[in-house]
Design a protein around this motif. Structure first.
Motif: not given
Ligand code: ATP
Ligand code: MG
Lengths: 349, 299
Positions: A73, A95, A98-99, A101-102, A150, B192-197, B201, B205
Motif C-alpha cells: 500500500k 469497490n 474502497f482505497s 475510503k481507506l 487512485r 485489499a492490501a494494495i488498496d491500502g487496508a 481493516q 472490511h
C-alpha cells in the motif's frame, strides 16, 4: 507517474529459483508488456513489483525509490487481477472507492472521483450493482476503475483479459490502450498472448523459464529477434524453423534442397544451423524451394498454406488467393531468412 | 396427469412427500403430543384432563421456573458469545499457514467427538471440590490458598457449566468458520492490501462481511443447541446447587419424569419454542439474507 527499475531480481520458492536475475527498466509513462509462455515467472515478477511476493535478491525501484521492503500500500501502485478480485459484498461504486475510503478521503471527493472513473469506463449505470450482477466485461471494467480512481504511479495488470471471449478481448485491448494514452500512467502488463503484447506495448519483455530473453519495441523484436525463442514466440503464425548445414553459399536442409545463406552472414562452412523464415516472408512462385501442400486455410484477407518442405512442416501466409489442393507440389521463395545456432538458439544472422 | 408432472411446483411437492412424511412421524407427532400434554394435567400412569393454560399460569408464578429461564438465557448468551469469539479466533489461527496445520485442525475437533456424557464426567472431576486439577494447579502456583468450590456456589457453578459448554461447543464453531474462511479468495486480501487496508481493516472490511452468512448459520445452530442443552448439566450438577444451574430442558425433564408431572414438564419444554423461533427468525432475516449473494434477480 514513475519509472520502474528491476535490477538482478531473483525469486526462489523454497529451494527452487523461478526468477533468475532479471534486469528491466521501464520509463515513466511507458506501457511495458511482460510476455512469455505459461510458468515462465511473469506473474511472480509482477507480484514482486506489487509487493505481494518478497524479493529473494536484487532491487526494485519505483520512481527512484527502492521498494524492496515497502508494503504494497505504500508503493503507490494499483493492480488488476486476472480474476478481477472484486469485493463481492460491495457495490461497484464501493469497490472503486474502497482505497480512497481507506485513505480517509472526504466522501465528496470519493464520490466525484468514482464518478469520473465510471464516466471514463462507461460504468455510470452500474454503480449500485454488485459484482455478481455484472457480465465478465463489466467486471473487468470495474477492476480497471478500481485501479484508476487512485491515480497511482504505476498500473500492474496480470492477464486482465484472459477470461473474456475473443471479441471482447480485442475491444478491451483497445480500451486499455486508449486509457493509457489518456492517463499516461506507467503500466506493466502481463500476458502470454503475443498479439496482445505486440498491439499494446511500447516495450515488450520476452521471458522464458525465469529469464529475460529480449527487451525491445514490438517491431524491434519482430524484425530483430535476439534468439530462436524470441523469433518463434513473436509473430503469428510462428516462424518456421528448418535444421540445416552450411555448404558454401547455401545451406543444405535435406532432400538435396538448398537455401541461400542470408546476405552478410559470416558462418563457418560445415556448421549446423537452424534457418528461420516467417510465414509471411514466403512467396509462392514458379520457382524456388519445392514443397508439398498439406492443408490450405483461407481466412479471407490472406491464405495460410501448411506444407512440407524437406520433411519439415512449415506454414506460409500469402495475400493472393490460390486454389491449392492437398498433395499438390508448389514452389516457395524465402524473401528474408534468419540463422540460429541449434544448440544455444542464439542468432547467427 | 402429464401436465401435472411437467409443472415445477407440483413436481416439487411430489418429491417432498417422503421427507414430509418422515417429518410428520418423527417430528410433528412428538411435538404435537408435547403441545397437547402441556395443556393437560397428565401424570405418569394417568392420561390427563384438558386444563387449558393452567400449567402455564402456574409456571409463570413458579420461582424455580423463572430461575431456570434466567439460567437458560444467561447460559445461552454467555456461552454463545464466548464460543463465537473463541471459535473465530481459532478459525483465523488455523487458517494461517502454520506448521502441522492438518494435525491442529484435526486435534481441535477432539472435544466435539468425545461423547458428551464422557466429557461431562471429566468436567465433573475438573470441578470437584477436593480433586479439582484447577484448584490444585492454582494452589501450587500460590495464587489461591483454599480449593475453589466450583459446583457448590451458585455463581461458580453457573460459570463452570458455561465453561464446559464452551469447551465442547467451540470446535463446531471453529471448524465451520474455518470452512467459511477458506471460501474467501486470497486475491481479495491481496487486492485489499494494495488498496491500502491494514490487517485489521482487511478483517473488518473483507473477512467479516464475507463470513457473515456462515456466522449466522453456525451461531443459530449454536444458540439452539445451547438453549436446549441437557446432558452437560445433568451429568455435572443435575441443576444444583439450589437450582442455580437448572435450565429449561433439565427442569422440564425433572418435573416430567422423576417428578411425574408430565403436563407441567411438557409445558416447560413448549415454553422454550418461542425463544428458539425468535433466534431462527432473527438470524434468517437479520444476517443470512444478503443482497450481494442473491445474484441478479433482486434489483
Ligand atoms: N507460491 C509458489 N510456490 C512455489 N512455486 C511457485 C509459487 N508461485 C509460482 N510458483 C512457480 O513459479 C513459476 C512461475 O510462476 P508464475 O505464476 O509467475 O508463472 P506465469 O508466467 O505467470 O504463468 P501463467 O502464464 O501460467 O500465469 C512456476 O513454475 C510456478 O510453478
Ligand atoms: Mg500468471
Amino acid at each position: 507517474m514513475a519509472a520502474v527499475t528491476l535490477s538482478q531480481v531473483r525469486k526462489a520458492f523454497g529451494s527452487t529459483e523461478v526468477v533468475h536475475g532479471v534486469d528491466i527498466s521501464i520509463d515513466d509513462s511507458e506501457f511495458c508488456v511482460l510476455v512469455g509462455p505459461s510458468g515462465c515467472g511473469k506473474s511472480t515478477l509482477l507480484r514482486m513489483i506489487a509487493g505481494l511476493e518478497e524479493i529473494s535478491s536484487g532491487r526494485i525501484e519505483i520512481g527512484g525509490r527502492v521498494v524492496n521492503d515497502v508494503a504494497p500500500k505504500e508503493r503507490d501502485i494499483a493492480m488488476v487481477f486476472q480474476n478481477y478480485a472484486l469485493y463481492p459484498h460491495m457495490t461497484v461504486s464501493d469497490n472503486m472507492g474502497f482505497s480512497l475510503k481507506l485513505a480517509g478521503r472526504p466522501l465528496q471527493e470519493i464520490r466525484s472521483r468514482v464518478d469520473e472513473a465510471a464516466q471514463i469506463l462507461g460504468l455510470r449505470e452500474y454503480l449500485e450493482r454488485y459484482p455478481r450482477q455484472l457480465s465478465g466485461g463489466q467486471r473487468q471494467r470495474v477492476a480497471m476503475g478500481r485501479a484508476i480512481v487512485r491515480k497511482p504511479q504505476v498500473f500492474l495488470f496480470d492477464e486482465p483479459l484472459s477470461n473474456l471471449d475473443a471479441k471482447l478481448r480485442v475491444q478491451m485491448r483497445t480500451e486499455i490502450k486508449e486509457l493509457h494514452q489518456r492517463l499516461r500512467t506507467t503500466s506493466v502488463y502481463v500476458t502470454h498472448d503475443q498479439i496482445e503484447a505486440m498491439t499494446m506495448a511500447d516495450k515488450i519483455v520476452v521471458m522464458n523459464m525465469g529469464k529475460v530473453e529480449q527487451i525491445g519495441s514490438p517491431l524491434e523484436l519482430y524484425d530483430n529477434p535476439a534468439n530462436q525463442f524470441v523469433a518463434g514466440f513473436i509473430g503469428s503464425p510462428a516462424m518456421n524453423f528448418l535444421p540445416g548445414r552450411i555448404n558454401g553459399a547455401g545451406i543444405d536442409i535435406g532432400e538435396g534442397i538448398r537455401v541461400p545463406v542470408p546476405a552478410g552472414a559470416t558462418v563457418a562452412a560445415g556448421r549446423e544451423v537452424v534457418v528461420g523464415v516467417r510465414p509471411e516472408h514466403l512467396a509462392v512462385g514458379a520457382d524456388g524451394l519445392p514443397a508439398t501442400v498439406v492443408v490450405v486455410e483461407p481466412t479471407g484477407a490472406d491464405t495460410q498454406i501448411f506444407c512440407k518442405l524437406a520433411g519439415t512442416d512449415i506454414t506460409a501466409v500469402v495475400r493472393e488467393r490460390h486454389e491449392f489442393h492437398p498433395g499438390v507440389p508448389i514452389r516457395l521463395t524465402a524473401q528474408l531468412t534468419y540463422l540460429f545456432d541449434p544448440a544455444s538458439g542464439a542468432r547467427l544472422a | 396427469m402429464h401436465r401435472l408432472l411437467n409443472n415445477r411446483n407440483a413436481l416439487g411437492m411430489l418429491f417432498m412427500l417422503p421427507a414430509a412424511a418422515l417429518l410428520v412421524v418423527f417430528l410433528t407427532y412428538p411435538l404435537g403430543l408435547g403441545v397437547w400434554l402441556g395443556f393437560t394435567d397428565a401424570k405418569i400412569g394417568r392420561t390427563g384432563e384438558w386444563v387449558g393454560l393452567e400449567n402455564y399460569e402456574f409456571l409463570w408464578g413458579d420461582s424455580v421456573t423463572r430461575l431456570a429461564l434466567f439460567n437458560t438465557l444467561l447460559y445461552t448468551v454467555a456461552a454463545s458469545v464466548l464460543k463465537f469469539f473463541l471459535g473465530l479466533w481459532l478459525a483465523i489461527i488455523l487458517n494461517q499457514n502454520l506448521p502441522f496445520k492438518s494435525f491442529f485442525r484435526a486435534a481441535i475437533l477432539l472435544p466435539y467427538i468425545v461423547p458428551t456424557a464422557l466429557s461431562a464426567i471429566a468436567f465433573w472431576w475438573i470441578f470437584d471440590a477436593q480433586f479439582s486439577i484447577i484448584s490444585w494447579v492454582l494452589t501450587r502456583l500460590g495464587l489461591i490458598d483454599r480449593y475453589i468450590d466450583f459446583l457448590g456456589d451458585p455463581w461458580n457453578a453457573r460459570w463452570s457449566v458455561i465453561a464446559a459448554n464452551v469447551w465442547r461447543g467451540v470446535p463446531f464453531v471453529a471448524i465451520t468458520l474455518l470452512a467459511g474462511l477458506q471460501t474467501i479468495s486470497p486475491t481479495l486480501y491481496e487486492a485489499a492490501a494494495i488498496d491500502g487496508a491494514s490487517p485489521w481493516q482487511r478483517f473488518w472490511h473483507v473477512t467479516l462481511p464475507l463470513l457473515t452468512p456462515i456466522i449466522a448459520v453456525v451461531m443459530t445452530f449454536s444458540v439452539l443447541f445451547t438453549f436446549t442443552d441437557f446432558q452437560l448439566i445433568y451429568v455435572i450438577t443435575r441443576g444444583g446447587p439450589l437450582n442455580a444451574t437448572h435450565l429449561m430442558a433439565t427442569l422440564s425433564f425433572q418435573r416430567a419424569i422423576p417428578g411425574g408431572a408430565l403436563g407441567e414438564g411438557a409445558a416447560i419444554a413448549i415454553a422454550m419454542v418461542p425463544f428458539l423461533l425468535a433466534a431462527i427468525l432473527f438470524s434468517y432475516f437479520g444476517l443470512q439474507r444478503r443482497a450481494w449473494q442473491q445474484g441478479g434477480t433482486d434489483r
